[in-house]
Every structure is written in structure tokens, then in C-alpha cells.
Design a protein around this motif. Structure first.
Motif, PDB file in Angstrom:
ATOM      1  N   ASP A 225      -3.958 -13.023   9.082  1.00 24.71           N
ATOM      2  CA  ASP A 225      -2.942 -13.868   9.682  1.00 24.71           C
ATOM      3  C   ASP A 225      -3.402 -14.510  10.989  1.00 24.71           C
ATOM      4  O   ASP A 225      -2.718 -15.411  11.507  1.00 24.71           O
ATOM      5  CB  ASP A 225      -1.671 -13.055   9.947  1.00 24.71           C
ATOM      6  CG  ASP A 225      -0.968 -12.623   8.671  1.00 24.71           C
ATOM      7  OD1 ASP A 225      -1.214 -13.252   7.619  1.00 24.71           O
ATOM      8  OD2 ASP A 225      -0.190 -11.649   8.723  1.00 24.71           O
ATOM      9  N   ASP A 226      -4.525 -14.067  11.527  1.00 27.12           N
ATOM     10  CA  ASP A 226      -5.051 -14.660  12.757  1.00 27.12           C
ATOM     11  C   ASP A 226      -5.856 -15.932  12.505  1.00 27.12           C
ATOM     12  O   ASP A 226      -6.304 -16.590  13.447  1.00 27.12           O
ATOM     13  CB  ASP A 226      -5.942 -13.655  13.501  1.00 27.12           C
ATOM     14  CG  ASP A 226      -5.161 -12.486  14.071  1.00 27.12           C
ATOM     15  OD1 ASP A 226      -3.989 -12.694  14.461  1.00 27.12           O
ATOM     16  OD2 ASP A 226      -5.706 -11.370  14.131  1.00 27.12           O
ATOM     17  N   LEU A 227      -6.031 -16.284  11.239  1.00 24.94           N
ATOM     18  CA  LEU A 227      -6.821 -17.455  10.882  1.00 24.94           C
ATOM     19  C   LEU A 227      -5.989 -18.728  10.967  1.00 24.94           C
ATOM     20  O   LEU A 227      -4.881 -18.796  10.446  1.00 24.94           O
ATOM     21  CB  LEU A 227      -7.362 -17.311   9.453  1.00 24.94           C
ATOM     22  CG  LEU A 227      -8.076 -18.537   8.858  1.00 24.94           C
ATOM     23  CD1 LEU A 227      -9.397 -18.796   9.574  1.00 24.94           C
ATOM     24  CD2 LEU A 227      -8.308 -18.339   7.354  1.00 24.94           C
ATOM     25  N   VAL A 228      -6.544 -19.747  11.633  1.00 25.30           N
ATOM     26  CA  VAL A 228      -6.060 -21.122  11.523  1.00 25.30           C
ATOM     27  C   VAL A 228      -7.218 -21.898  10.898  1.00 25.30           C
ATOM     28  O   VAL A 228      -8.231 -22.164  11.543  1.00 25.30           O
ATOM     29  CB  VAL A 228      -5.679 -21.719  12.892  1.00 25.30           C
ATOM     30  CG1 VAL A 228      -5.209 -23.157  12.719  1.00 25.30           C
ATOM     31  CG2 VAL A 228      -4.592 -20.875  13.558  1.00 25.30           C
ATOM     32  N   TRP A 229      -7.070 -22.245   9.622  1.00 29.82           N
ATOM     33  CA  TRP A 229      -8.187 -22.786   8.847  1.00 29.82           C
ATOM     34  C   TRP A 229      -8.121 -24.305   8.793  1.00 29.82           C
ATOM     35  O   TRP A 229      -7.073 -24.891   8.499  1.00 29.82           O
ATOM     36  CB  TRP A 229      -8.139 -22.219   7.428  1.00 29.82           C
ATOM     37  CG  TRP A 229      -9.202 -22.742   6.505  1.00 29.82           C
ATOM     38  CD1 TRP A 229     -10.540 -22.848   6.755  1.00 29.82           C
ATOM     39  CD2 TRP A 229      -9.008 -23.253   5.182  1.00 29.82           C
ATOM     40  NE1 TRP A 229     -11.199 -23.377   5.663  1.00 29.82           N
ATOM     41  CE2 TRP A 229     -10.286 -23.628   4.692  1.00 29.82           C
ATOM     42  CE3 TRP A 229      -7.892 -23.406   4.361  1.00 29.82           C
ATOM     43  CZ2 TRP A 229     -10.460 -24.166   3.411  1.00 29.82           C
ATOM     44  CZ3 TRP A 229      -8.051 -23.936   3.089  1.00 29.82           C
ATOM     45  CH2 TRP A 229      -9.325 -24.304   2.621  1.00 29.82           C
ATOM     46  N   SER A 230      -9.248 -24.926   9.081  1.00 31.57           N
ATOM     47  CA  SER A 230      -9.396 -26.363   8.939  1.00 31.57           C
ATOM     48  C   SER A 230     -10.734 -26.629   8.264  1.00 31.57           C
ATOM     49  O   SER A 230     -11.577 -25.731   8.180  1.00 31.57           O
ATOM     50  CB  SER A 230      -9.339 -27.050  10.311  1.00 31.57           C
ATOM     51  OG  SER A 230      -9.443 -28.459  10.199  1.00 31.57           O
ATOM     52  N   ALA A 231     -10.937 -27.853   7.791  1.00 32.88           N
ATOM     53  CA  ALA A 231     -12.200 -28.159   7.121  1.00 32.88           C
ATOM     54  C   ALA A 231     -12.490 -29.644   7.198  1.00 32.88           C
ATOM     55  O   ALA A 231     -11.599 -30.477   7.386  1.00 32.88           O
ATOM     56  CB  ALA A 231     -12.168 -27.708   5.661  1.00 32.88           C
ATOM     57  N   LEU A 232     -13.769 -29.934   7.045  1.00 30.72           N
ATOM     58  CA  LEU A 232     -14.216 -31.322   6.974  1.00 30.72           C
ATOM     59  C   LEU A 232     -15.233 -31.453   5.850  1.00 30.72           C
ATOM     60  O   LEU A 232     -15.955 -30.514   5.536  1.00 30.72           O
ATOM     61  CB  LEU A 232     -14.832 -31.775   8.297  1.00 30.72           C
ATOM     62  CG  LEU A 232     -16.165 -31.146   8.721  1.00 30.72           C
ATOM     63  CD1 LEU A 232     -17.358 -31.982   8.271  1.00 30.72           C
ATOM     64  CD2 LEU A 232     -16.213 -30.953  10.222  1.00 30.72           C
ATOM     65  N   GLY A 233     -15.274 -32.638   5.264  1.00 32.06           N
ATOM     66  CA  GLY A 233     -16.273 -32.966   4.258  1.00 32.06           C
ATOM     67  C   GLY A 233     -17.174 -34.064   4.785  1.00 32.06           C
ATOM     68  O   GLY A 233     -16.699 -35.064   5.325  1.00 32.06           O
ATOM     69  N   ALA A 234     -18.484 -33.881   4.652  1.00 33.68           N
ATOM     70  CA  ALA A 234     -19.436 -34.864   5.153  1.00 33.68           C
ATOM     71  C   ALA A 234     -19.553 -36.038   4.183  1.00 33.68           C
ATOM     72  O   ALA A 234     -19.531 -35.871   2.955  1.00 33.68           O
ATOM     73  CB  ALA A 234     -20.800 -34.210   5.358  1.00 33.68           C
ATOM     74  N   GLY A 235     -19.685 -37.229   4.744  1.00 33.48           N
ATOM     75  CA  GLY A 235     -19.937 -38.420   3.941  1.00 33.48           C
ATOM     76  C   GLY A 235     -18.862 -38.689   2.905  1.00 33.48           C
ATOM     77  O   GLY A 235     -17.663 -38.642   3.197  1.00 33.48           O
ATOM     78  N   ALA A 236     -19.293 -38.956   1.674  1.00 30.63           N
ATOM     79  CA  ALA A 236     -18.363 -39.307   0.600  1.00 30.63           C
ATOM     80  C   ALA A 236     -17.420 -38.172   0.245  1.00 30.63           C
ATOM     81  O   ALA A 236     -16.420 -38.389  -0.443  1.00 30.63           O
ATOM     82  CB  ALA A 236     -19.157 -39.735  -0.636  1.00 30.63           C
ATOM     83  N   HIS A 237     -17.714 -36.961   0.702  1.00 28.21           N
ATOM     84  CA  HIS A 237     -16.855 -35.812   0.402  1.00 28.21           C
ATOM     85  C   HIS A 237     -15.610 -35.764   1.288  1.00 28.21           C
ATOM     86  O   HIS A 237     -14.734 -34.926   1.061  1.00 28.21           O
ATOM     87  CB  HIS A 237     -17.628 -34.508   0.603  1.00 28.21           C
ATOM     88  CG  HIS A 237     -18.901 -34.406  -0.175  1.00 28.21           C
ATOM     89  ND1 HIS A 237     -18.926 -34.388  -1.550  1.00 28.21           N
ATOM     90  CD2 HIS A 237     -20.191 -34.314   0.235  1.00 28.21           C
ATOM     91  CE1 HIS A 237     -20.191 -34.289  -1.960  1.00 28.21           C
ATOM     92  NE2 HIS A 237     -20.972 -34.247  -0.897  1.00 28.21           N
ATOM     93  N   GLN A 238     -15.520 -36.628   2.296  1.00 27.01           N
ATOM     94  CA  GLN A 238     -14.520 -36.460   3.344  1.00 27.01           C
ATOM     95  C   GLN A 238     -13.095 -36.297   2.821  1.00 27.01           C
ATOM     96  O   GLN A 238     -12.429 -35.288   3.086  1.00 27.01           O
ATOM     97  CB  GLN A 238     -14.583 -37.633   4.330  1.00 27.01           C
ATOM     98  CG  GLN A 238     -13.642 -37.455   5.519  1.00 27.01           C
ATOM     99  CD  GLN A 238     -13.704 -38.623   6.482  1.00 27.01           C
ATOM    100  OE1 GLN A 238     -13.210 -39.709   6.181  1.00 27.01           O
ATOM    101  NE2 GLN A 238     -14.318 -38.415   7.631  1.00 27.01           N
ATOM    102  N   MET A 239     -12.580 -37.279   2.114  1.00 29.77           N
ATOM    103  CA  MET A 239     -11.180 -37.242   1.724  1.00 29.77           C
ATOM    104  C   MET A 239     -10.923 -36.276   0.578  1.00 29.77           C
ATOM    105  O   MET A 239      -9.843 -35.681   0.492  1.00 29.77           O
ATOM    106  CB  MET A 239     -10.690 -38.648   1.365  1.00 29.77           C
ATOM    107  CG  MET A 239     -10.488 -39.541   2.581  1.00 29.77           C
ATOM    108  SD  MET A 239      -9.311 -38.836   3.772  1.00 29.77           S
ATOM    109  CE  MET A 239      -9.557 -39.941   5.172  1.00 29.77           C
ATOM    110  N   ARG A 240     -11.905 -36.084  -0.299  1.00 29.03           N
ATOM    111  CA  ARG A 240     -11.726 -35.086  -1.368  1.00 29.03           C
ATOM    112  C   ARG A 240     -11.573 -33.694  -0.773  1.00 29.03           C
ATOM    113  O   ARG A 240     -10.708 -32.913  -1.200  1.00 29.03           O
ATOM    114  CB  ARG A 240     -12.906 -35.129  -2.337  1.00 29.03           C
ATOM    115  CG  ARG A 240     -12.993 -36.389  -3.179  1.00 29.03           C
ATOM    116  CD  ARG A 240     -13.917 -36.185  -4.374  1.00 29.03           C
ATOM    117  NE  ARG A 240     -15.287 -35.907  -3.970  1.00 29.03           N
ATOM    118  CZ  ARG A 240     -16.207 -36.837  -3.763  1.00 29.03           C
ATOM    119  NH1 ARG A 240     -15.887 -38.123  -3.910  1.00 29.03           N
ATOM    120  NH2 ARG A 240     -17.441 -36.518  -3.422  1.00 29.03           N
ATOM    121  N   VAL A 241     -12.424 -33.371   0.196  1.00 21.86           N
ATOM    122  CA  VAL A 241     -12.321 -32.062   0.853  1.00 21.86           C
ATOM    123  C   VAL A 241     -11.003 -31.962   1.610  1.00 21.86           C
ATOM    124  O   VAL A 241     -10.312 -30.935   1.537  1.00 21.86           O
ATOM    125  CB  VAL A 241     -13.523 -31.833   1.792  1.00 21.86           C
ATOM    126  CG1 VAL A 241     -13.288 -30.616   2.678  1.00 21.86           C
ATOM    127  CG2 VAL A 241     -14.804 -31.653   0.991  1.00 21.86           C
TER     128      VAL A 241
END
Length: 308
Positions: A225-241
Motif C-alpha cells: 500500500d506504500d506504492l504510488v506506481w507510475s510508468a513511461l514508455g520510450a519512443g513509439a511505446h509512449q501512449m500504449r504503455v
């Protein structure tokens, strides 16, 4: 209808990977970075992830004054949370990389959680006319090790401790999550843990949905419960990720640091354009962008502003 769940949009404006010849829209000068930062915040970015550059050459610049030229006017014009890089460029020392966050005392700073190979050279195929320092920047990455040792990580934590600055922990592979867990168990970091998982950069984990699920499961198991999760995708993966992560309960990062594109073969004309695309995606998932105040609450940020 119940209020939609807020999702933090981080916008990473310019970074140290892409070079000026790759896109005329990549902000390089202080004025351009400030202008695009204000536009991105207005569009809905709650966090602005900041790098500085030399306005004449476009090279990454980790000087305190270079950061002051962008941080102060952005802070004066927006309420967005300012997140200063301590990653800088892989070619810099950790002492140089941490100095802006150490001296300017932002609410948030990035912290890379492990050393890794960082292969930028495949971009030469897409940009064959690049020359000078930009070509060297990409060519030299064939033997580049982005150093983030246990000693380096401890150095950054200690350098910023007195400021009350909290961290966005950038994790490019599973081992980086375990490194973060080590520092948590050692009592060096207090919750919540803002974990930015990075997908699709050569040398780190891939951007397949199985990779995303694996990193999410591991982070949840380690931090609960202490996790605040975010993510990014590089290049063409950006919006899919971004879509996969938002649909899985996470937060998202976009911006020209991570991808220069608005779609296949179409350069994004600004960072705000990518923020707007993220907003459309969130709306389609029944979610909404978090406000800066909500981001501060979610991340337990202290109400400090940039030091004078």
C-alpha cells in the motif's frame, strides 16, 4: 456518478537523450523550456520533470544557474510540482547531477535506482544526418554504462535530505525495484514510494504488456500500500504503455524527453500536445488528470517551493 479517479500526469519536457536536430519542437533554450512547461501544466500536467540545456549548443546542462533560469519562472507561473532530475546525463558525475536539486530544494527530484547499459545508438538509423556532438552522443552509447551504484544512490539521498525533497524512483528493470527495497529496509526512505517504471529503452526492460505486468506485480509485492506506481514508455511505446498502466491503476508520464512523436511519422509539436493526448486517453478509461494539489497529497509532498 462518483468522482473519477485522479491520475497524475507527469510531463518530462526535454531530457538528455534526444538532441536538437531530431525535432524542431524539442525545447532547448531556457525560454522555450519555460514556455512549454507552462503550456503543459495548463494542459493538465500535475508534475513537470525538468532538465536544463545549453541554449547555444543544445547539450544537457546540469549547472545550478541553468536550472534556476527555468525553475524560478516556471514556479512563478504554475502550481505544478517541479521535479528536478538527478539523473542529468549518463556522462556526468553524480556530484554534478545532484547539485541543482541539492541547491534549489524542490519538492520532488528523480533518482535512478541502478546502473545499466543505455543504448541510444539505434536512433542513428532514424536520424542519419546528425553530426557533431549529437552524433558522438549517440555513437558513444554503444559502450555507455549509466552509473548509479549503491554509493551513488546514498549520496543523492543524503545530499537532499535536509531540503525535505522527496523522490521519484526511476526503475528501468526488476533489479532496480529490489535496490529500492534495500534502501527502504535500511530506513533510508520513508513512504509513500513514488516508483516510475521505465519501459522500452535499450538496456532496460522491454515494453511488452507482460513486462509491464511483471514490474507492477513485483512493485506491489515489495511495497504494498506504500506504492504510488507510475510508468513511461520510450519512443513509439509512449501512449500504449500509458494506457496499459492507467487501466491498471497507475499514473503516467509523457513528454518530449521520452518520445518526440504524436503518432506514426508525426512529430509532436509541443509537450502540451502529448499531455492533451494523455487526457483524452484517461477520459476514455473513465479517469481524470490529478490536480497539482492532489498530486502533492498522493505523494505526501511537503509544502515547500524552490529555494531562492
Amino acid at each position: 456518478m462518483a468522482d473519477r479517479q485522479p491520475v497524475i500526469i507527469t510531463c518530462a519536457l526535454t531530457g538528455a537523450i534526444h538532441t536538437p536536430s531530431m525535432s524542431p519542437y524539442l525545447p532547448v533554450t531556457s525560454d522555450a523550456i519555460v514556455a512549454q512547461a507552462v503550456e503543459a501544466a495548463t494542459a493538465g500536467a500535475a508534475i513537470l520533470h525538468l532538465h536544463a540545456r545549453d541554449g547555444a549548443t543544445g547539450r544537457p546542462d546540469q549547472g545550478v544557474e541553468a536550472f534556476r533560469r527555468i525553475v524560478e519562472p516556471i514556479a512563478a507561473q504554475t502550481d505544478a510540482v517541479l521535479n528536478l532530475t538527478t539523473g542529468g546525463s549518463p556522462y556526468m558525475t553524480v556530484e554534478d547531477r545532484v547539485k541543482p536539486a541539492q541547491m534549489l530544494a524542490p519538492q520532488l527530484a528523480s533518482l535512478n535506482m541502478g546502473s545499466m547499459n543505455m543504448g541510444l545508438f539505434p536512433m542513428l538509423k532514424r536520424h542519419p544526418k546528425i553530426a557533431g556532438w549529437e552524433r558522438e552522443h549517440l555513437e558513444n552509447s554503444r559502450e555507455l554504462i549509466f552509473r548509479n551504484t549503491f554509493k551513488d544512490i546514498a549520496y543523492v539521498l543524503d545530499a537532499c535530505r535536509a531540503n525535505g525533497t522527496r523522490f521519484e524512483f526511476e526503475c528501468y528493470d526488476t533489479s532496480h525495484l529490489y535496490t529500492l527495497a534495500y534502501f527502504v529496509e535500511a530506513g533510508a526512505i520513508e513512504p509513500p514510494f513514488f516508483v516510475q517504471t521505465v519501459f522500452g529503452l535499450l538496456g532496460g526492460i522491454g515494453a511488452h504488456p507482460d513486462d509491464i505486468s511483471h514490474m507492477r506485480r513485483t512493485a506491489l509485492r515489495l511495497f504494498g500500500d506504500d506504492l504510488v506506481w507510475s510508468a513511461l514508455g520510450a519512443g513509439a511505446h509512449q501512449m500504449r504503455v500509458a494506457a496499459t498502466v492507467a487501466a491498471s491503476g497507475g499514473h503516467v508520464r509523457v513528454g518530449l524527453e521520452d518520445s518526440l512523436w504524436a503518432g506514426p511519422g508525426q512529430l509532436a509539436a509541443s509537450n502540451a500536445e502529448q499531455v492533451e493526448a494523455a487526457k483524452v486517453m484517461l477520459d476514455g478509461l473513465g479517469l481524470r488528470p490529478a490536480t497539482p494539489a492532489e498530486a502533492q497529497h498522493i505523494l505526501s509532498l511537503t509544502p515547500i517551493r524552490v529555494a531562492a
